[in-house]
Design an enzyme around this catalytic site. Structure first.
Site, short mmCIF file in Angstrom:
data_model
loop_
_atom_site.label_atom_id
_atom_site.label_comp_id
_atom_site.label_asym_id
_atom_site.label_seq_id
_atom_site.Cartn_x
_atom_site.Cartn_y
_atom_site.Cartn_z
N TYR A 1 34.41 3.96 5.84
CA TYR A 1 35.23 5.05 6.57
C TYR A 1 34.88 4.97 8.07
CZ TYR A 1 36.58 9.74 8.78
OH TYR A 1 36.70 10.68 9.59
N THR B 1 35.35 11.11 14.85
CA THR B 1 34.40 11.71 14.15
C THR B 1 33.06 11.32 14.64
OG1 THR B 1 33.31 11.69 12.00
CG2 THR B 1 34.54 9.83 12.47
N ASP B 2 32.38 12.17 14.17
CA ASP B 2 30.74 12.13 14.74
C ASP B 2 29.89 11.11 13.79
OD1 ASP B 2 30.50 13.64 12.26
OD2 ASP B 2 29.40 15.18 13.13
N GLU B 3 30.89 10.63 12.61
CA GLU B 3 30.28 9.72 11.76
C GLU B 3 29.96 8.54 12.40
OE1 GLU B 3 31.42 10.13 7.60
OE2 GLU B 3 32.05 12.27 7.86
N LYS C 1 36.66 3.89 11.59
CA LYS C 1 36.83 4.92 12.73
C LYS C 1 36.27 4.37 14.08
CE LYS C 1 38.71 8.20 12.73
NZ LYS C 1 40.19 8.60 12.88
P1 NAD Z 1 43.59 14.36 6.33
O1 NAD Z 1 43.20 13.20 5.34
O2 NAD Z 1 43.70 15.61 5.76
O3 NAD Z 1 45.11 13.97 6.99
C1 NAD Z 1 45.35 12.67 7.21
C2 NAD Z 1 46.78 12.53 7.58
O4 NAD Z 1 47.37 11.19 7.98
C3 NAD Z 1 47.62 12.99 6.38
O5 NAD Z 1 48.95 13.90 6.78
C4 NAD Z 1 48.36 11.57 5.93
O6 NAD Z 1 49.68 11.82 5.27
C5 NAD Z 1 48.32 10.79 7.28
N1 NAD Z 1 48.46 9.31 7.02
C6 NAD Z 1 47.47 8.59 6.41
N2 NAD Z 1 47.83 7.37 6.77
C7 NAD Z 1 48.84 7.23 7.25
C8 NAD Z 1 49.61 6.21 7.97
N3 NAD Z 1 49.47 4.90 7.57
N4 NAD Z 1 50.64 6.45 8.54
C9 NAD Z 1 51.09 7.54 9.01
N5 NAD Z 1 50.27 9.01 8.55
C10 NAD Z 1 49.44 8.55 7.74
O7 NAD Z 1 42.64 14.06 7.65
P2 NAD Z 1 42.06 15.30 8.56
O8 NAD Z 1 40.72 15.79 7.78
O9 NAD Z 1 43.21 16.14 9.01
O10 NAD Z 1 41.56 14.33 9.61
C11 NAD Z 1 42.24 14.12 10.84
C12 NAD Z 1 41.71 13.14 11.57
O11 NAD Z 1 40.50 13.90 12.43
C13 NAD Z 1 41.32 11.83 11.07
O12 NAD Z 1 41.31 10.84 11.94
C14 NAD Z 1 39.63 11.96 11.01
O13 NAD Z 1 39.31 10.67 10.83
C15 NAD Z 1 39.57 12.67 11.99
N6 NAD Z 1 38.18 13.84 11.56
C16 NAD Z 1 38.13 14.66 10.78
C17 NAD Z 1 37.28 15.35 10.39
C18 NAD Z 1 37.21 16.38 9.25
O14 NAD Z 1 36.17 16.99 8.95
N7 NAD Z 1 38.00 16.42 8.51
C19 NAD Z 1 36.07 15.49 11.32
C20 NAD Z 1 36.12 14.69 12.29
C21 NAD Z 1 37.22 13.68 12.67
#
Ligand code: NAD
Length: 352
Positions: free
Chosen positions: A158, A133-135, A162
């Site tokens: 968080y 993430t950009d965070e 990350k």
């Molecule tokens: P989300 O919370 O919607 O999904 C996370 C998924 O990971 C879920 O399906 C959950 O069941 C699974 N999970 C969690 N803990 C687990 C574990 N211990 N073992 C196996 N599976 C597990 O998240 P998202 O929004 O889809 O984000 C996905 C990735 O992208 C993350 O790494 C997040 O940091 C990164 N990200 C998200 C955003 C955003 O805007 N949503 C932006 C930048 C980066």
């Protein structure tokens, strides 16, 4: 290619899985614990494909990870599994340290063991793609952009977890030679977004006639990226990116939170007017700000554009209109979540 997607039942992982099954010949194995954020209903449209596989397991479980790697023999690991909600990390950071740090360590270490069993050619072609993430870069003032070389300055549990996972991923590249790629992305939005995050939260609460909570004065700025554009960026990176490289992914769509909420409200006014004819914006209320709320994030995505030819295809206004329309047409998807009372204590608080 055979692609193992951790967190493939989450918001972004399911968008990537749907894209790969629908628009490519790749075979996918989703590895997901199915926490409150993991939803098989987001994968229903691809579940009957012979190129789709699913394993329910925890990325912290080294044996389960090793077994899946040995059985599926992936050419790419796309590592998205994480605890992802900033507000939840403030309430309970332990799960974030466990999954985001320990889980990423387990994924890297088990993948390294598997990678070492491959032939020279397969080792050279293999990719471990760490999605972040950009965070991790902290908070910007009114000017400037995060680039791939911006210093890390995470400020929430968080983003700190990350940031640590990004460092681990790069350490496995530099120390052990595992072909690691990292992407840092801005705020995603789109269909199948769990309704605790800002845009779906506002849509669902507006339709239910509830207040629309906005942190502080709503002036915090985020860069917004349509999730299907992010999925295309991820595919470009693990197919064509250089191991050892980092790519920032952004939507070139900076908006204040209050602008985001008002955009959602005006689209709803058009698509699903309130019964009393009044604007949904009347439901907006300003609530106490999140502790340590970062002021502004903005991404310079020129490197991925220049090196891999990726750019966002959807403007913010078009993406939000498509998102609102999707929530109107797919009420069962989100109503099931609300009915199941998935840890509802945070569903009433907006997330930037
Ligand atoms: P989300 O919370 O919607 O999904 C996370 C998924 O990971 C879920 O399906 C959950 O069941 C699974 N999970 C969690 N803990 C687990 C574990 N211990 N073992 C196996 N599976 C597990 O998240 P998202 O929004 O889809 O984000 C996905 C990735 O992208 C993350 O790494 C997040 O940091 C990164 N990200 C998200 C955003 C955003 O805007 N949503 C932006 C930048 C980066």
């Amino acid at each position: 290619m055979r692609i193992l997607i951790t967190g493939g039942a989450g918001f972004i992982g399911s968008a990537l899985t749907r894209q790969l099954i629908s628009h490519t010949d790749h075979e996918v194995l989703v590895f997901d614990k199915l926490t409150y954020a993991g939803l098989l209903s987001s994968l229903e449209v691809v579940a009957s494909s012979s190129r789709y596989n699913f394993v329910q397991a925890d990325i912290c479980d080294a044996e389960a990870v090793a077994e899946v790697l040995a059985g599926f023999r992936p050419e790419v690991v796309a590592h998205l599994a994480a605890e992802s909600h900033v507000d939840r990390s403030i309430d309970g950071p332990a799960d974030f340290v466990q999954t985001n740090l320990v889980g990423t360590f387990v994924m890297l270490n088990q993948t390294l063991g598997y990678w070492r069993t491959l032939s020279d050619a397969d080792r050279a072609a293999f990719r471990f793609h760490h999605i972040s993430t950009d965070e991790v870069f902290g908070s910007l003032g009114d000017d400037g952009f995060f680039t791939e070389t911006s210093p890390y300055d995470p400020r929430s549990p968080y983003s700190a977890s990350k940031a640590g996972s990004d460092h681990l991923a790069r350490a496995w590249l530099h120390t052990y030679g595992l072909p690691v790629l990292v992407t840092n992305c801005s705020n995603n939005y789109g269909p199948y977004h769990f309704p605790e995050k800002l845009i779906p939260l506002i849509i669902v609460r507006a339709l239910n006639g509830e207040q629309l909570p906005v942190y502080g004065d709503g002036s915090n700025v985020r860069d917004w990226l349509f999730v299907d554009d992010h999925a295309r960026a991820l595919q470009a990176v693990f197919e064509r990116g250089e191991p050892g490289q980092t790519y920032n992914v952004g939507g070139n769509a900076e908006r204040k939170n209050i602008e985001v909420v008002k955009t959602v409200c005006s689209i709803l006014d058009r698509l699903q007017p309130r019964a009393d004819g009044k604007p949904y914006a009347n439901q907006i209320v300003f609530v106490t700000d999140r502790p340590g709320h970062d002021h502004r994030y903005a991404i310079d995505a020129s490197k991925i554009r220049a090196d891999l030819g990726w750019s966002p295809s959807v403007t913010f206004e078009e993406g939000v209109a498509r998102t609102v329309a999707w929530y109107l047409e797919n009420r069962t998807w989100w109503q099931d979540i609300l009915d199941a009372r998935y840890a509802t204590q945070r569903l009433g608080v907006a997330h930037g």
